[in-house]
Design an enzyme around this catalytic site. Structure first.
Site, PDB file in Angstrom:
ATOM      1  N   LEU A  11       0.870  -1.177   0.000  1.00 23.29           N
ATOM      2  CA  LEU A  11       0.000   0.000   0.000  1.00 23.29           C
ATOM      3  C   LEU A  11       0.907   1.226   0.000  1.00 23.29           C
ATOM      4  CD1 LEU A  11      -2.912   1.101   0.147  1.00 23.29           C
ATOM      5  CD2 LEU A  11      -2.663   1.181   2.640  1.00 23.29           C
ATOM      6  N   SER A  17       1.484  11.370  -6.813  1.00 21.84           N
ATOM      7  CA  SER A  17       2.434  12.392  -7.289  1.00 21.84           C
ATOM      8  C   SER A  17       3.840  12.074  -6.792  1.00 21.84           C
ATOM      9  CB  SER A  17       1.983  13.765  -6.740  1.00 21.84           C
ATOM     10  OG  SER A  17       2.897  14.779  -7.083  1.00 21.84           O
ATOM     11  N   GLY A  18       4.804  12.726  -7.422  1.00 24.33           N
ATOM     12  CA  GLY A  18       6.176  12.779  -6.908  1.00 24.33           C
ATOM     13  C   GLY A  18       6.814  11.450  -6.544  1.00 24.33           C
ATOM     14  N   TYR A 158       6.933  21.800   9.780  1.00 28.57           N
ATOM     15  CA  TYR A 158       7.355  20.651   8.963  1.00 28.57           C
ATOM     16  C   TYR A 158       8.600  19.983   9.578  1.00 28.57           C
ATOM     17  CZ  TYR A 158       8.631  18.369   4.465  1.00 28.57           C
ATOM     18  OH  TYR A 158       8.954  17.487   3.453  1.00 28.57           O
ATOM     19  N   LYS A 162       8.690  16.147  10.839  1.00 26.14           N
ATOM     20  CA  LYS A 162       9.607  15.192  10.210  1.00 26.14           C
ATOM     21  C   LYS A 162      10.584  14.588  11.225  1.00 26.14           C
ATOM     22  CE  LYS A 162       8.232  15.124   5.904  1.00 26.14           C
ATOM     23  NZ  LYS A 162       7.523  13.924   5.421  1.00 26.14           N
TER      24      LYS A 162
HETATM   25  P1  NAP Z   1       4.157  15.602  -3.863  1.00 27.27           P
HETATM   26  O1  NAP Z   1       4.664  15.435  -5.247  1.00 27.27           O
HETATM   27  O2  NAP Z   1       3.372  16.820  -3.522  1.00 27.27           O
HETATM   28  O3  NAP Z   1       3.302  14.292  -3.495  1.00 27.27           O
HETATM   29  C1  NAP Z   1       2.623  14.163  -2.278  1.00 27.27           C
HETATM   30  C2  NAP Z   1       1.283  13.499  -2.518  1.00 27.27           C
HETATM   31  O4  NAP Z   1       0.622  13.337  -1.235  1.00 27.27           O
HETATM   32  C3  NAP Z   1       0.335  14.361  -3.373  1.00 27.27           C
HETATM   33  O5  NAP Z   1      -0.347  13.576  -4.323  1.00 27.27           O
HETATM   34  C4  NAP Z   1      -0.605  14.926  -2.327  1.00 27.27           C
HETATM   35  O6  NAP Z   1      -1.872  15.294  -2.843  1.00 27.27           O
HETATM   36  C5  NAP Z   1      -0.720  13.764  -1.375  1.00 27.27           C
HETATM   37  N1  NAP Z   1      -1.299  14.161  -0.089  1.00 27.27           N
HETATM   38  C6  NAP Z   1      -1.217  15.354   0.527  1.00 27.27           C
HETATM   39  N2  NAP Z   1      -1.871  15.347   1.682  1.00 27.27           N
HETATM   40  C7  NAP Z   1      -2.400  14.094   1.811  1.00 27.27           C
HETATM   41  C8  NAP Z   1      -3.204  13.484   2.794  1.00 27.27           C
HETATM   42  N3  NAP Z   1      -3.590  14.144   3.892  1.00 27.27           N
HETATM   43  N4  NAP Z   1      -3.581  12.195   2.610  1.00 27.27           N
HETATM   44  C9  NAP Z   1      -3.209  11.515   1.488  1.00 27.27           C
HETATM   45  N5  NAP Z   1      -2.451  12.058   0.525  1.00 27.27           N
HETATM   46  C10 NAP Z   1      -2.041  13.334   0.670  1.00 27.27           C
HETATM   47  O7  NAP Z   1       5.355  15.567  -2.821  1.00 27.27           O
HETATM   48  P2  NAP Z   1       6.713  14.717  -2.795  1.00 27.27           P
HETATM   49  O8  NAP Z   1       7.816  15.670  -2.968  1.00 27.27           O
HETATM   50  O9  NAP Z   1       6.635  13.502  -3.617  1.00 27.27           O
HETATM   51  O10 NAP Z   1       6.721  14.314  -1.245  1.00 27.27           O
HETATM   52  C11 NAP Z   1       6.655  12.955  -0.811  1.00 27.27           C
HETATM   53  C12 NAP Z   1       7.138  12.894   0.637  1.00 27.27           C
HETATM   54  O11 NAP Z   1       8.529  13.275   0.675  1.00 27.27           O
HETATM   55  C13 NAP Z   1       6.412  13.862   1.588  1.00 27.27           C
HETATM   56  O12 NAP Z   1       6.294  13.266   2.854  1.00 27.27           O
HETATM   57  C14 NAP Z   1       7.381  15.027   1.677  1.00 27.27           C
HETATM   58  O13 NAP Z   1       7.195  15.754   2.873  1.00 27.27           O
HETATM   59  C15 NAP Z   1       8.703  14.305   1.614  1.00 27.27           C
HETATM   60  N6  NAP Z   1       9.839  15.130   1.237  1.00 27.27           N
HETATM   61  C16 NAP Z   1       9.912  15.645  -0.033  1.00 27.27           C
HETATM   62  C17 NAP Z   1      11.018  16.426  -0.373  1.00 27.27           C
HETATM   63  C18 NAP Z   1      11.193  17.002  -1.753  1.00 27.27           C
HETATM   64  O14 NAP Z   1      12.161  17.758  -1.965  1.00 27.27           O
HETATM   65  N7  NAP Z   1      10.344  16.695  -2.713  1.00 27.27           N
HETATM   66  C19 NAP Z   1      12.019  16.679   0.572  1.00 27.27           C
HETATM   67  C20 NAP Z   1      11.890  16.137   1.847  1.00 27.27           C
HETATM   68  C21 NAP Z   1      10.807  15.348   2.161  1.00 27.27           C
HETATM   69  P3  NAP Z   1      -2.063  16.825  -3.372  1.00 27.27           P
HETATM   70  O15 NAP Z   1      -1.330  16.897  -4.660  1.00 27.27           O
HETATM   71  O16 NAP Z   1      -3.542  16.937  -3.516  1.00 27.27           O
HETATM   72  O17 NAP Z   1      -1.498  17.703  -2.291  1.00 27.27           O
END
Ligand code: NAP
Length: 250
Positions: A11, A17-18, A158, A162
């Site tokens: 799961l 996304s991302g 945040y 984290k």
């Molecule tokens: P992302 O592309 O924005 O993907 C996050 C996904 O989670 C989006 O589809 C978002 O939906 C969804 N989401 C948001 N709130 C949610 C909720 N309450 N329940 C279920 N789904 C939810 O971000 P990402 O960069 O891939 O981030 C993935 C993880 O890595 C996150 O935990 C982030 O904090 C962490 N992270 C990322 C980075 C970076 O540089 N990218 C760095 C450090 C940590 P919406 O599009 O509708 O918001």
């Protein structure tokens, strides 16, 4: 080749996304069946279509990770759809609500703690209960951030959430090890995703200067670590947090 992924059920939260999307695609390529969980309906459908076009097997579950009923529905739903309990949980759901501490509102604080910290608690607890009930071993991977290790200006909420996730995963790793369930945390630096793309250009420039590798990472450069931690190839690894950050914060 990673061992013990083929035929397993995973799961993946944040699969719309991302990072979560790339992990879901990679797990499907390793012959895992995948439940895709996210709040973003459009993102979920796109991921489903990509997994299916690549020959993978998946089902979508729309929901909010900070809502117990939604997470329970996804865990029950994926179990009944694939007629087996999930033995892999990947939590990549996330948001940012940045503000300087002196201006941060209760809502900005609460929404981050709720999505990240409570979300990780619910996701881990509900999945672990299902694994224990099904008498299977498993692996749960949560997502931290380099902000949770060194703090980041404009991200007191945040960074706190984290850091909490890293400690939470270590405590759960201790509790769940006797039940055959491993819990680890991937700690991204800055990875090219819609979340990172929202960072203002002057902050991006500052981050690039602080990153020895001088660039943001790609989701394909971090997704393999989630797959490794999910697989039997990491069978003696639990309670760790592993940075994928291009040398930032060494
Ligand atoms: P992302 O592309 O924005 O993907 C996050 C996904 O989670 C989006 O589809 C978002 O939906 C969804 N989401 C948001 N709130 C949610 C909720 N309450 N329940 C279920 N789904 C939810 O971000 P990402 O960069 O891939 O981030 C993935 C993880 O890595 C996150 O935990 C982030 O904090 C962490 N992270 C990322 C980075 C970076 O540089 N990218 C760095 C450090 C940590 P919406 O599009 O509708 O918001």
């Amino acid at each position: 080749m990673l061992s013990g992924l083929s035929g397993k059920l995973a799961l993946v939260a944040g699969a719309g996304s991302g990072i979560g999307k790339t992990v879901a695609l990679k797990l499907a390529a390793h012959d895992c069946k995948v439940g895709l969980f996210d709040l973003n309906k459009e993102g979920l459908e796109k991921t489903k279509s990509e997994v299916t076009s690549a020959g993978g097997s998946c089902e979508t579950f729309l929901g909010d990770i900070s809502n117990r009923e939604h997470v329970q529905c996804a865990v029950d739903g994926v179990t009944s759809h694939f007629e087996m309990a999930p033995s892999i949980g990947i939590n990549c759901a996330g948001i940012t609500r940045d503000a300087m501490l002196l201006k941060m509102t209760d809502d900005q604080w609460d929404s981050i703690i709720s999505c990240h910290l409570k979300g990780s608690f619910l996701f881990t607890q509900i999945l672990a209960r299902q694994m224990v009930k099904a008498k299977i071993s498993g692996s749960i991977v949560n997502t931290g951030s380099i902000s949770g290790k060194i703090g980041n200006t404009g991200q007191a909420n945040y960074s706190a959430a984290k850091a909490g996730i890293i400690a939470f995963s270590k405590a759960t790793a201790r509790e769940l090890a006797p039940k055959g369930i491993r819990c680890n945390t991937v700690v991204p630096g800055f990875i090219n995703t819609p979340m990172a793309n929202a960072i203002p250009p002057h902050i991006k420039q500052m981050v690039l200067m602080m990153t020895p590798m001088g660039r943001f990472g790609e989701t394909t450069e971090i997704a393999d670590l989630y797959c490794f931690l999910a697989s039997e190839s990491s069978s003696y690894i639990t309670g760790v947090d592993i940075e994928v950050a291009g040398g930032l914060a060494m």
